[in-house]
Design a protein around this motif. Structure first.
Motif, PDB file in Angstrom:
ATOM      1  N   GLY B  54       0.817  -1.208   0.000  1.00 34.07           N
ATOM      2  CA  GLY B  54       0.000   0.000   0.000  1.00 34.07           C
ATOM      3  C   GLY B  54       0.856   1.266   0.000  1.00 34.07           C
ATOM      4  O   GLY B  54       2.081   1.226  -0.105  1.00 34.07           O
ATOM      5  N   SER B  55       0.187   2.400   0.138  1.00 38.24           N
ATOM      6  CA  SER B  55       0.936   3.658   0.247  1.00 38.24           C
ATOM      7  C   SER B  55       0.302   4.517   1.335  1.00 38.24           C
ATOM      8  O   SER B  55      -0.891   4.389   1.632  1.00 38.24           O
ATOM      9  N   ILE B  56       1.099   5.412   1.935  1.00 38.42           N
ATOM     10  CA  ILE B  56       0.590   6.199   3.059  1.00 38.42           C
ATOM     11  C   ILE B  56      -0.322   7.318   2.580  1.00 38.42           C
ATOM     12  O   ILE B  56      -0.195   7.839   1.488  1.00 38.42           O
ATOM     13  N   GLU B  57      -1.194   7.670   3.452  1.00 39.44           N
ATOM     14  CA  GLU B  57      -2.156   8.722   3.160  1.00 39.44           C
ATOM     15  C   GLU B  57      -2.436   9.427   4.484  1.00 39.44           C
ATOM     16  O   GLU B  57      -2.789   8.778   5.468  1.00 39.44           O
ATOM     17  N   ALA B  58      -2.251  10.743   4.496  1.00 39.23           N
ATOM     18  CA  ALA B  58      -2.438  11.479   5.741  1.00 39.23           C
ATOM     19  C   ALA B  58      -3.911  11.520   6.124  1.00 39.23           C
ATOM     20  O   ALA B  58      -4.760  11.866   5.316  1.00 39.23           O
ATOM     21  N   GLY B  69      -2.813  -0.902  -2.364  1.00 35.63           N
ATOM     22  CA  GLY B  69      -2.428  -0.683  -3.747  1.00 35.63           C
ATOM     23  C   GLY B  69      -1.450  -1.734  -4.204  1.00 35.63           C
ATOM     24  O   GLY B  69      -1.448  -2.859  -3.665  1.00 35.63           O
ATOM     25  N   PHE B  70      -0.632  -1.367  -5.162  1.00 34.66           N
ATOM     26  CA  PHE B  70       0.393  -2.293  -5.611  1.00 34.66           C
ATOM     27  C   PHE B  70       1.676  -1.499  -5.764  1.00 34.66           C
ATOM     28  O   PHE B  70       2.180  -1.259  -6.850  1.00 34.66           O
ATOM     29  N   ASN B  71       2.169  -1.057  -4.611  1.00 29.14           N
ATOM     30  CA  ASN B  71       3.290  -0.142  -4.572  1.00 29.14           C
ATOM     31  C   ASN B  71       4.593  -0.894  -4.302  1.00 29.14           C
ATOM     32  O   ASN B  71       5.069  -0.974  -3.184  1.00 29.14           O
ATOM     33  N   ILE B  72       5.165  -1.465  -5.367  1.00 30.39           N
ATOM     34  CA  ILE B  72       6.408  -2.236  -5.247  1.00 30.39           C
ATOM     35  C   ILE B  72       7.538  -1.347  -4.734  1.00 30.39           C
ATOM     36  O   ILE B  72       8.495  -1.816  -4.128  1.00 30.39           O
ATOM     37  N   GLN B  73       7.381  -0.050  -4.952  1.00 32.39           N
ATOM     38  CA  GLN B  73       8.380   0.932  -4.556  1.00 32.39           C
ATOM     39  C   GLN B  73       8.809   0.754  -3.091  1.00 32.39           C
ATOM     40  O   GLN B  73       9.968   0.972  -2.749  1.00 32.39           O
TER      41      GLN B  73
END
Lengths: 374, 307
Positions: B54-58, B69-73
């Motif tokens: 996933g990715s962060i969200e404030a 999500g699909f956040n390979i980063q």
């Protein structure tokens, strides 16, 4: 060790060797000499000190005192891996993490002998197991493991090979087969073999010399035939084969024989076959050298005769019948009669006399705890 | 002892075929365990993997949430920003495992082999080995941080002797962290070694000596190979938790900013920064790397050859 030297054993000498463990003495001042190339058997019941002797010779234990010489060289203070001695262990102790071939090559690798695997393969051929060289020891049968253990020891061409009850774990038939094979290999390779066993048949069958051990001491030593024919102590008479023993005071003596009186029966032994000639002594005879008669026989001076008694038990063992005869005031006597087609036919309860040739008697140096029987 | 069971896990696999045939009853008996594993192991594992992508969200200024999500980063950072931590984690764990093995093997050999025939003494010494467990792991590590503290007698003496420079201290160094790891995990190394060595058949060692092997060769060619089940389970039981440890290397205990391991990063990402995706990605990556290392290790040491 020189690998090119001829393949032969060395003589072993134990001088005044003693081994004490906390609380008991396992071995009492033993003197022993085994000539090179001999098949020597140490025979005794468990706890007699025979395995201790083997462990001292192998270097796995240290003697409390005394010296061990191999080929004239003092090896008392050398480590086991420095001794040109190999052992076939009772449990075989084959390394479970190595193949059969690697097990056999182990000693060769340690001594950095050239081409260990080829030599190990040859040794496996000698015991007819080359087809199993890639297996693990635990995948083999008991008899096969025994032969691998033998190959693993023999491949090193030790001056002395120690065998610690190597056939003990095998069944009877396999054991007899291995006895023949082992003896053939010993003759073929010409090594000095020291075989420890509690099986008297095994010892007599294979060994050139048998030493009977009891309570940490050698009771008697000699060729199997001589030991069997003339045991010198009650222990040997009973441990090596069976014996009927009679105790009495020496009451009669002539030029060649002495006689004792046992409950009114005169039992004689040639002087040359008796350890003691005076006082209270024990005279014995082997069960197969005694005969029984259903009627009182007329026998000459060359025979001992006791009876009458009564047959109280008959045991069929295949090659022979074993008769247990109770003679009043004397006790039970065992007589073996071979089943050769004309075996005495009789039954329990039959009244019989027992006789044997005086020359088959033997006189002991000590007295047994019990008088007769096996 | 339960630790010994780990050593024989490879041989248990063979029995699986037989149990398949027993059919229904086996499944019924297995059901509670399988349900437990599904609920408390598989579900969190998949949740962790999902979050790691996933990715962060404030959500608010003080709090951060995340979006699936699909956040390979997230994983790429492992090889860049956190590479020093990865290297530290595995090198500290490796050194501490080796140190624990070197300390535990002679100890386990002494208790399991040399003291054979004296079961009372054996049991007493095994109890002593596990005795530290009676005191909390955190307390014991804190105690060491006191012993090694900058004002401590030990540091003072070492400085006087010139073994430490006047401005050099023990706390916060890689040595202190590796020391703490080694100390804390020694029982996990000693016990499986002991259970293996206790059963070691001395007759194999005698056979080795009889076959011209010097005491050293007997050890390397016979004793050590035969005790490999214990060595493998001991090293696994120490290496795996050590690689993920975050107490010893923590600034509050024996470590400093320069000794942070992956566990410390994960802790701060979760608890201080609330950066769930990165923390999860690091956790998943740590697990994956440990799995690969352990897999290669078990394969290389050839546990199928062991008894």
């Amino acid at each position: 060790m020189n690998q090119n030297s001829t393949f032969s054993g060395a003589d072993l000498e134990l001088i005044d060797v003693r081994k004490e463990f906390p609380g008991f003495t396992a071995l009492e001042d033993m003197d022993l000499k085994i000539p090179a190339g001999q098949f020597f058997a140490l025979l005794g019941p468990s706890g007699c000190g025979k395995t201790t002797t083997l462990r001292l010779i192998a270097g796995l234990d240290e003697p409390t005192k005394g010296k061990i010489l191999l080929g004239g060289k003092d090896i008392t203070n050398t480590k086991p891996h420095e001794r040109p001695i190999n052992t076939v262990f009772q449990s075989y102790a084959l390394f479970p993490h190595m193949s059969v071939l690697e097990n056999v090559a182990f000693g060769l690798r340690q001594r950095k002998v050239a081409d260990p695997l080829a030599k190990a393969a040859d040794a496996l051929k000698l015991v007819q197991l080359e087809h199993l060289s890639a297996r693990r020891p635990q995948q083999l049968s008991g008899g096969q493991q025994q032969r691998v253990a033998l190959a693993r020891a023999l491949v090193n061409r030790p001056s002395l090979l120690l065998l610690d009850e190597p056939l003990g774990a095998l069944d009877l038939k396999l054991r007899r087969e291995m006895q023949i094979e082992l003896k053939a290999i010993q003759v073929e390779v010409g090594l000095t073999f020291l075989h420890v066993t509690h099986d008297q048949e095994e010892a007599m069958d294979m060994a050139d010399t048998v030493a009977v051990m009891n309570k940490g001491r050698i009771e008697q030593m000699g060729a199997p035939e001589a030991l069997y024919d003339r045991p010198k102590t009650a222990f040997v008479a009973k441990f090596l084969g069976q014996s009927n023993l009679f105790i009495g005071n020496v009451e009669d003596e002539n030029a060649n024989t002495i006689s004792i009186n046992v409950a009114g029966n005169k039992i004689s032994v040639p002087k040359a076959r008796a350890e003691k000639h005076k006082g209270k002594i024990a005279i014995g005879v082997r069960p197969e050298k005694a005969f029984f008669h259903e009627e009182e026989p007329k026998l000459g001076a060359g025979y001992n005769l006791i009876g009458p008694g009564e047959i109280i038990d008959i045991r069929f063992t295949g090659v022979s019948n074993q008769y247990l005869i109770d003679i009043p005031k004397i006790g039970e006597i065992t007589v073996f009669a071979q089943n050769i087609g004309k075996s005495p036919v009789t039954q329990v309860g039959q009244k019989v006399w027992v006789s044997w040739k005086v020359e088959h008697s033997f006189g002991l140096s000590d007295l047994p705890e019990k008088t007769t029987g096996a | 002892m339960a630790f010994g069971a780990f050593a024989h896990s490879t041989s248990d696999i063979k029995h699986k075929n037989a149990s398949q045939k027993t059919g229904k009853i086996a499944w019924i008996l297995l059901a509670p365990g399988l349900a437990y594993l599904a609920l408390f192991f598989l579900a969190p594992l998949f949740s962790l993997i999902a979050v790691s992508l996933g990715s962060i969200e404030a959500v608010s200024l003080a709090n951060q949430g995340f979006r699936y999500g699909f956040n390979i980063q997230n994983f790429a950072q492992l090889g860049t920003d956190y590479l020093p931590h990865v290297i530290r984690s595995f090198s500290y764990a490796l050194i501490a495992t080796a140190a624990a093995l070197l300390i535990s093997y002679p100890l386990a050999y002494f208790i399991g082999v040399k003291l054979r025939g004296r079961p009372l003494l054996q049991r007493m010494l095994v109890t002593l080995v596990i005795a530290p467990f009676f005191i909390s792991f955190l307390l014991r590590t804190l105690a060491w941080s006191q012993i090694f503290s900058n004002e401590s007698w030990i540091v003072h003496e070492l400085q006087t002797l010139g073994l430490l420079a006047p401005d050099q201290y023990i706390i916060g160094t890689p040595f202190a962290v590796v020391f703490g790891l080694t100390y804390n995990f020694i029982p996990f190394m000693t016990l499986p070694l002991y259970t293996t060595l206790e059963k070691l058949d001395i007759r194999y060692l005698e056979a080795g000596a009889d076959l011209y092997a010097s005491p050293r060769k007997v050890f390397t060619k016979v004793t050590l190979p035969l005790s490999m089940p214990g060595v493998i389970s001991g090293t696994l039981l120490t290496f795996i938790p050590m690689a993920g440890d975050y107490v010893n290397a923590s600034k509050n205990f024996l470590g400093s900013a320069h000794t942070q391991m992956l566990g410390n990063v994960i802790e701060s990402k979760y608890i201080s920064e609330h950066n769930m995706p990165i923390a999860s990605a690091l956790s998943v990556a740590l697990m994956a790397v440990i799995l690969i290392i352990v897999g290669v290790y078990v394969k290389r040491t050839g546990s199928e050859d062991l008894l």
